[in-house]
Enzyme design. Structure first.
Site, PDB file in Angstrom:
ATOM      1  N   HIS A  75       0.263  -1.279   0.027  1.00  0.00           N
ATOM      2  CA  HIS A  75       0.217   0.025  -0.212  1.00  0.00           C
ATOM      3  C   HIS A  75       0.836   1.060   0.201  1.00  0.00           C
ATOM      4  O   HIS A  75       2.321   1.064   0.174  1.00  0.00           O
ATOM      5  CB  HIS A  75      -1.173   0.155   1.516  1.00  0.00           C
ATOM      6  CG  HIS A  75      -0.104  -0.100   2.307  1.00  0.00           C
ATOM      7  ND1 HIS A  75       0.251   1.014   2.888  1.00  0.00           N
ATOM      8  CD2 HIS A  75      -0.169  -0.947   3.625  1.00  0.00           C
ATOM      9  CE1 HIS A  75       0.867   1.067   4.280  1.00  0.00           C
ATOM     10  NE2 HIS A  75       0.960  -0.484   4.219  1.00  0.00           N
ATOM     11  N   GLN A 101       1.971   4.628   1.305  1.00  0.00           N
ATOM     12  CA  GLN A 101       1.768   5.870   2.910  1.00  0.00           C
ATOM     13  C   GLN A 101       0.652   6.326   3.138  1.00  0.00           C
ATOM     14  O   GLN A 101      -0.171   6.465   2.315  1.00  0.00           O
ATOM     15  CB  GLN A 101       2.991   7.149   2.442  1.00  0.00           C
ATOM     16  CG  GLN A 101       3.203   7.571   3.832  1.00  0.00           C
ATOM     17  CD  GLN A 101       4.202   8.955   3.654  1.00  0.00           C
ATOM     18  OE1 GLN A 101       3.270   9.623   3.268  1.00  0.00           O
ATOM     19  NE2 GLN A 101       5.756   9.125   3.935  1.00  0.00           N
ATOM     20  N   GLN A 112      -0.961   7.203   6.976  1.00  0.00           N
ATOM     21  CA  GLN A 112      -0.504   8.074   7.838  1.00  0.00           C
ATOM     22  C   GLN A 112       0.245   8.175   9.213  1.00  0.00           C
ATOM     23  O   GLN A 112       1.471   8.804   9.216  1.00  0.00           O
ATOM     24  CB  GLN A 112      -2.286   8.747   8.913  1.00  0.00           C
ATOM     25  CG  GLN A 112      -1.726   9.754   9.312  1.00  0.00           C
ATOM     26  CD  GLN A 112      -1.489  11.218   8.542  1.00  0.00           C
ATOM     27  OE1 GLN A 112      -1.722  11.575   8.015  1.00  0.00           O
ATOM     28  NE2 GLN A 112      -0.635  11.819   9.399  1.00  0.00           N
ATOM     29  N   THR A 123       1.282  -0.082  13.256  1.00  0.00           N
ATOM     30  CA  THR A 123       1.059   0.374  12.573  1.00  0.00           C
ATOM     31  C   THR A 123      -0.002  -1.259  12.748  1.00  0.00           C
ATOM     32  O   THR A 123      -1.011  -1.079  13.553  1.00  0.00           O
ATOM     33  CB  THR A 123       0.593   0.693  10.980  1.00  0.00           C
ATOM     34  OG1 THR A 123       1.355   1.767  11.468  1.00  0.00           O
ATOM     35  CG2 THR A 123      -1.312   1.117  11.018  1.00  0.00           C
ATOM     36  N   GLY A 124       0.413  -2.418  12.018  1.00  0.00           N
ATOM     37  CA  GLY A 124      -0.515  -3.344  12.340  1.00  0.00           C
ATOM     38  C   GLY A 124      -1.394  -3.253  11.634  1.00  0.00           C
ATOM     39  O   GLY A 124      -2.318  -3.016  10.635  1.00  0.00           O
ATOM     40  N   GLU A 179      -1.486  -6.998   7.677  1.00  0.00           N
ATOM     41  CA  GLU A 179      -0.062  -6.493   8.149  1.00  0.00           C
ATOM     42  C   GLU A 179       0.192  -7.150   9.111  1.00  0.00           C
ATOM     43  O   GLU A 179      -1.290  -7.973   9.804  1.00  0.00           O
ATOM     44  CB  GLU A 179       0.276  -5.212   8.338  1.00  0.00           C
ATOM     45  CG  GLU A 179       1.070  -4.951   9.073  1.00  0.00           C
ATOM     46  CD  GLU A 179       2.293  -4.588   8.488  1.00  0.00           C
ATOM     47  OE1 GLU A 179       2.633  -6.372   8.234  1.00  0.00           O
ATOM     48  OE2 GLU A 179       2.998  -3.843   7.315  1.00  0.00           O
ATOM     49  N   HIS A 224       0.384  -8.161  13.040  1.00  0.00           N
ATOM     50  CA  HIS A 224      -0.157  -7.450  14.199  1.00  0.00           C
ATOM     51  C   HIS A 224       1.061  -7.861  15.114  1.00  0.00           C
ATOM     52  O   HIS A 224       1.623  -8.114  15.662  1.00  0.00           O
ATOM     53  CB  HIS A 224      -1.232  -8.470  14.765  1.00  0.00           C
ATOM     54  CG  HIS A 224      -1.632  -7.714  15.843  1.00  0.00           C
ATOM     55  ND1 HIS A 224      -1.492  -7.461  17.051  1.00  0.00           N
ATOM     56  CD2 HIS A 224      -2.904  -7.842  16.118  1.00  0.00           C
ATOM     57  CE1 HIS A 224      -2.448  -6.839  17.675  1.00  0.00           C
ATOM     58  NE2 HIS A 224      -3.294  -7.019  16.680  1.00  0.00           N
ATOM     59  N   LYS A 277       7.754   4.502  16.402  1.00  0.00           N
ATOM     60  CA  LYS A 277       9.373   3.935  15.802  1.00  0.00           C
ATOM     61  C   LYS A 277      10.398   4.523  16.598  1.00  0.00           C
ATOM     62  O   LYS A 277      10.915   3.728  17.212  1.00  0.00           O
ATOM     63  CB  LYS A 277       9.292   3.116  14.812  1.00  0.00           C
ATOM     64  CG  LYS A 277       8.653   2.392  13.623  1.00  0.00           C
ATOM     65  CD  LYS A 277       7.890   1.968  12.465  1.00  0.00           C
ATOM     66  CE  LYS A 277       7.019   1.100  11.908  1.00  0.00           C
ATOM     67  NZ  LYS A 277       7.342   1.137  10.541  1.00  0.00           N
ATOM     68  N   ARG A 279      10.841  -5.585  14.675  1.00  0.00           N
ATOM     69  CA  ARG A 279      10.295  -5.316  12.862  1.00  0.00           C
ATOM     70  C   ARG A 279      10.953  -6.514  12.127  1.00  0.00           C
ATOM     71  O   ARG A 279      10.597  -6.456  11.206  1.00  0.00           O
ATOM     72  CB  ARG A 279      10.733  -4.078  13.168  1.00  0.00           C
ATOM     73  CG  ARG A 279      10.220  -3.176  13.463  1.00  0.00           C
ATOM     74  CD  ARG A 279      10.582  -1.520  12.780  1.00  0.00           C
ATOM     75  NE  ARG A 279       9.994  -0.920  11.492  1.00  0.00           N
ATOM     76  CZ  ARG A 279      11.262  -0.684  10.617  1.00  0.00           C
ATOM     77  NH1 ARG A 279      12.030  -0.247  10.585  1.00  0.00           N
ATOM     78  NH2 ARG A 279      10.715  -0.517   9.681  1.00  0.00           N
ATOM     79  N   ARG A 280      12.131  -6.948  12.046  1.00  0.00           N
ATOM     80  CA  ARG A 280      12.564  -7.121  10.730  1.00  0.00           C
ATOM     81  C   ARG A 280      13.116  -8.902  11.282  1.00  0.00           C
ATOM     82  O   ARG A 280      13.030  -9.998  10.617  1.00  0.00           O
ATOM     83  CB  ARG A 280      13.829  -6.587  10.246  1.00  0.00           C
ATOM     84  CG  ARG A 280      13.226  -5.852   9.898  1.00  0.00           C
ATOM     85  CD  ARG A 280      12.188  -5.518   8.426  1.00  0.00           C
ATOM     86  NE  ARG A 280      12.311  -4.539   7.756  1.00  0.00           N
ATOM     87  CZ  ARG A 280      10.303  -4.053   7.709  1.00  0.00           C
ATOM     88  NH1 ARG A 280       9.587  -4.861   8.314  1.00  0.00           N
ATOM     89  NH2 ARG A 280      10.085  -3.243   7.430  1.00  0.00           N
TER      90      ARG A 280
END
Length: 249
Positions: free
Chosen positions: A10, A12, A14, A22-23, A88, A90, A99, A115-116
């Site tokens: 998607h 960008q 907000q 965001t999740g 996405e 969760h 972040k 995150r990764r």
């Protein structure tokens, strides 16, 4: 016969702009995100892609990106399937947090792991939290036990793969050209599966917003080639910007 699959993150949102986790929180696209959706459609149009079907999540940032891209493609009529399985990852108790502030508090390495990494989830969201998906009516028909309070990439892959096998793969095998508009981590999960990426290598993969990733597959859905559409350097810079989101300011 070559089968074509496009994965599109998607535009960008907000909370991408605000640098927040965001999740499953359902946030809007920014004006830039809407422009990225249109630009993605133009890149796919310039490539001459004619889709037969599209898939997306049940979160509006992916839905609206798909709508913007299809309008630019003049393929608004395309059949679209929406599934929570393409949501996405969760982010549990991190959802809504900044972040950079989280990195300053817990360390950049810990945030990078959350995150990764492949199999380490963030702290879980309590089931009594109003933000838990069991309180969201879009998931009301699902088994409450299937709804996550947090996820790693590994558990995201477990969630996504049934949809791949049941919905997307049969269409590709039937010769259809498929567009999947989803999220950074649900697409990382699919990328890992398609390219057989190791658990260690996936740590370094960042998918930029709004740039179509074209896969060409053989009859057995093995990857022949894959590339970002448009300027490769622009895609590289955008991916680096995603990687930098988890660093302290």
């Amino acid at each position: 016969m070559t089968r074509k699959l496009v994965l599109l993150r998607h535009g960008q949102s907000q909370w991408n702009l605000d640098n927040r986790f965001t999740g499953w929180v359902d946030v809007e696209l920014t004006d830039q995100g809407c422009q990225e959706a249109v630009a993605a459609g133009k890149l796919m149009k310039d490539e001459g892609l004619q889709f037969d079907v599209a898939h997306t999540s049940v979160l509006k940032r992916a839905i609206h990106t798909l709508q913007g891209a299809l309008k630019e493609l003049d393929q608004d009529w395309l059949p679209v399937s929406k599934s929570w399985r393409l949501n996405e990852r969760h982010y549990g108790g991190l959802q809504g947090l900044d972040k950079a502030e989280t990195a300053a508090k817990h360390g950049e390495e810990q945030v990078k792991i959350w995150r990764r990494s492949y199999d380490i989830p963030p702290p879980a969201m309590d089931v009594d939290d109003p933000g838990h998906p069991c309180h969201d009516r879009r998931y009301a028909t699902l088994d409450r036990n299937a709804l996550p309070g947090t996820e790693s990439l590994a558990t995201t892959l477990v969630r996504v793969l049934p949809y791949w096998h049941d919905a997307i793969a049969p269409q590709l095998k039937a010769g259809q050209t498929v567009l999947v508009t989803a999220h950074g981590n649900s697409l990382r999960a699919l990328y890992k599966y398609l390219n057989d990426v190791s658990n260690e290598q996936i740590l370094e993969l960042n998918i930029p917003t709004g740039i179509p990733l074209l896969f060409e597959l053989d009859d057995n859905l093995q990857v022949r080639s894959f590339r970002y559409l448009g300027d490769p350097e622009a895609a590289k810079r955008a991916a680096e910007a995603v990687a930098n989101q988890g660093k302290a300011k």
